[in-house]
Enzyme design. Structure first.
Site, PDB file in Angstrom:
ATOM      1  N   CYS A 135       0.639  -1.361  -0.524  1.00 15.17           N
ATOM      2  CA  CYS A 135       0.469  -0.115   0.283  1.00 15.17           C
ATOM      3  C   CYS A 135       1.439   1.019   0.088  1.00 15.17           C
ATOM      4  CB  CYS A 135      -1.002  -0.245   1.504  1.00 15.17           C
ATOM      5  SG  CYS A 135      -1.944   1.457   1.640  1.00 15.17           S
ATOM      6  N   CYS A 162      -1.057   3.276  -6.662  1.00 11.00           N
ATOM      7  CA  CYS A 162      -1.811   2.838  -5.161  1.00 11.00           C
ATOM      8  C   CYS A 162      -2.146   1.325  -6.000  1.00 11.00           C
ATOM      9  CB  CYS A 162      -2.874   3.730  -5.459  1.00 11.00           C
ATOM     10  SG  CYS A 162      -4.229   2.693  -4.660  1.00 11.00           S
ATOM     11  N   THR A 163      -1.920   0.564  -4.783  1.00 12.55           N
ATOM     12  CA  THR A 163      -1.640  -0.277  -5.069  1.00 12.55           C
ATOM     13  C   THR A 163      -3.619  -0.918  -5.965  1.00 12.55           C
ATOM     14  OG1 THR A 163      -2.442  -1.386  -3.496  1.00 12.55           O
ATOM     15  CG2 THR A 163       0.277  -1.204  -4.134  1.00 12.55           C
TER      16      THR A 163
END
Ligand code: DGL
Length: 265
Positions: A73, A181-182
């Site tokens: 994250c 952002c994952t």
């Protein structure tokens, strides 16, 4: 060598994309994944809360015997990586938006960095911007996190949201788009459908997993025993809906869905 698992966590669903990459790159490792679904999204929450959650989750992972922690994250990495590293001696691998490769690939053109509000606001990203951000435009995308967190992949809705962003730019002037952002990895194909082929779309997943491999290898704690690994998925929310979502995300991200256990935290 160590058979102990690697701990991975995220606010919710996004880190599953990193877990998937990690299992491809490290096929014999065991993993425990914690999705902090009870507190997602992180990107619009106070940093004190994100720090506390990261700490609590790390304690749990260490308690389960993890030999390393991968913070899947960008937001939690920006808030908590430094502190966690000062507190624990095991390898802690963090993420950051792939601005550096984007800078070198975009030959002076604009680089759009899509990430959460918190990631873009904190020091880690500011430092990155100083070095590689001459042509970068940070764009907070909280709604995009929520589309993915809610598993809402409705093409029309997501593409409308994305087009509203990209329509602010002349696409000829864009060299690269960074997925910072994952969660956004899960809509990469939709972004690809919108943008011309010559615009690079970059994320930090492969680089981060390679770093994980390097760190384990350096400490001599890779699992070299070639047996089927186990993956535990843990959702911090007890709500059945959240658990089912995590399970669905896992199945979507993996070719092989034979091995997983769903637990509570
Ligand atoms: N997946 C996360 C990231 O990489 C967090 C998204 C959120 O919870 O807001 O930043």
């Amino acid at each position: 060598m160590s058979k102990n698992p690697i701990g991975i966590f995220d606010s919710g669903m996004g880190g599953v994309s990193v877990l998937a990459e990690a299992t491809r790159f490290l096929p014999y490792e065991n993993f425990i994944y914690i999705g902090d679904t009870a507190f997602a999204p992180y990107g619009v929450k106070p940093t004190s809360l994100i720090l506390n959650r990261s700490l609590l989750i790390s304690e749990k992972l260490i308690g389960e015997g993890c030999k390393a922690i991968l913070i899947a994250c960008n937001t939690a990495s920006s808030v908590a990586a430094k502190y966690l590293r000062s507190k624990y001696s095991l390898p802690i691998i963090a993420m950051e938006p792939a601005l550096k490769p984007a800078y070198f690939l975009s030959s002076g053109k604009t680089v759009l960095v899509l990430a959460t509000n918190i990631t873009l606001k904190l020091e880690k990203f500011k430092l990155l911007m100083k070095k590689y951000g001459a042509n970068a435009e940070p764009i907070p995308c909280p709604d995009l996190v929520m589309y993915v967190e809610n598993l809402n992949f409705d093409k029309t809705q997501v593409k409308t949201y994305l087009n509203n962003i990209f329509n602010n730019y002349n696409l000829d002037s864009i060299g690269a788009v960074v997925l910072g952002c994952t969660h956004f990895i899960f809509v990469k194909n939709l972004i690809r459908e919108i943008l011309p082929e010559n615009i690079e779309i970059l994320d930090g997943n492969v680089g981060t997993v390679k770093e994980l491999h390097r760190r384990l290898s350096k400490k001599n704690i890779l699992n070299t025993e070639k047996v089927a690994p186990y993956i535990s998925l843990i959702s911090t929310s007890n709500a059945t809906a959240e658990k089912i979502k995590l399970e669905k995300m896992f199945k979507a991200a993996f070719d092989n869905e034979d091995y997983f256990v769903l637990e509570n935290m």
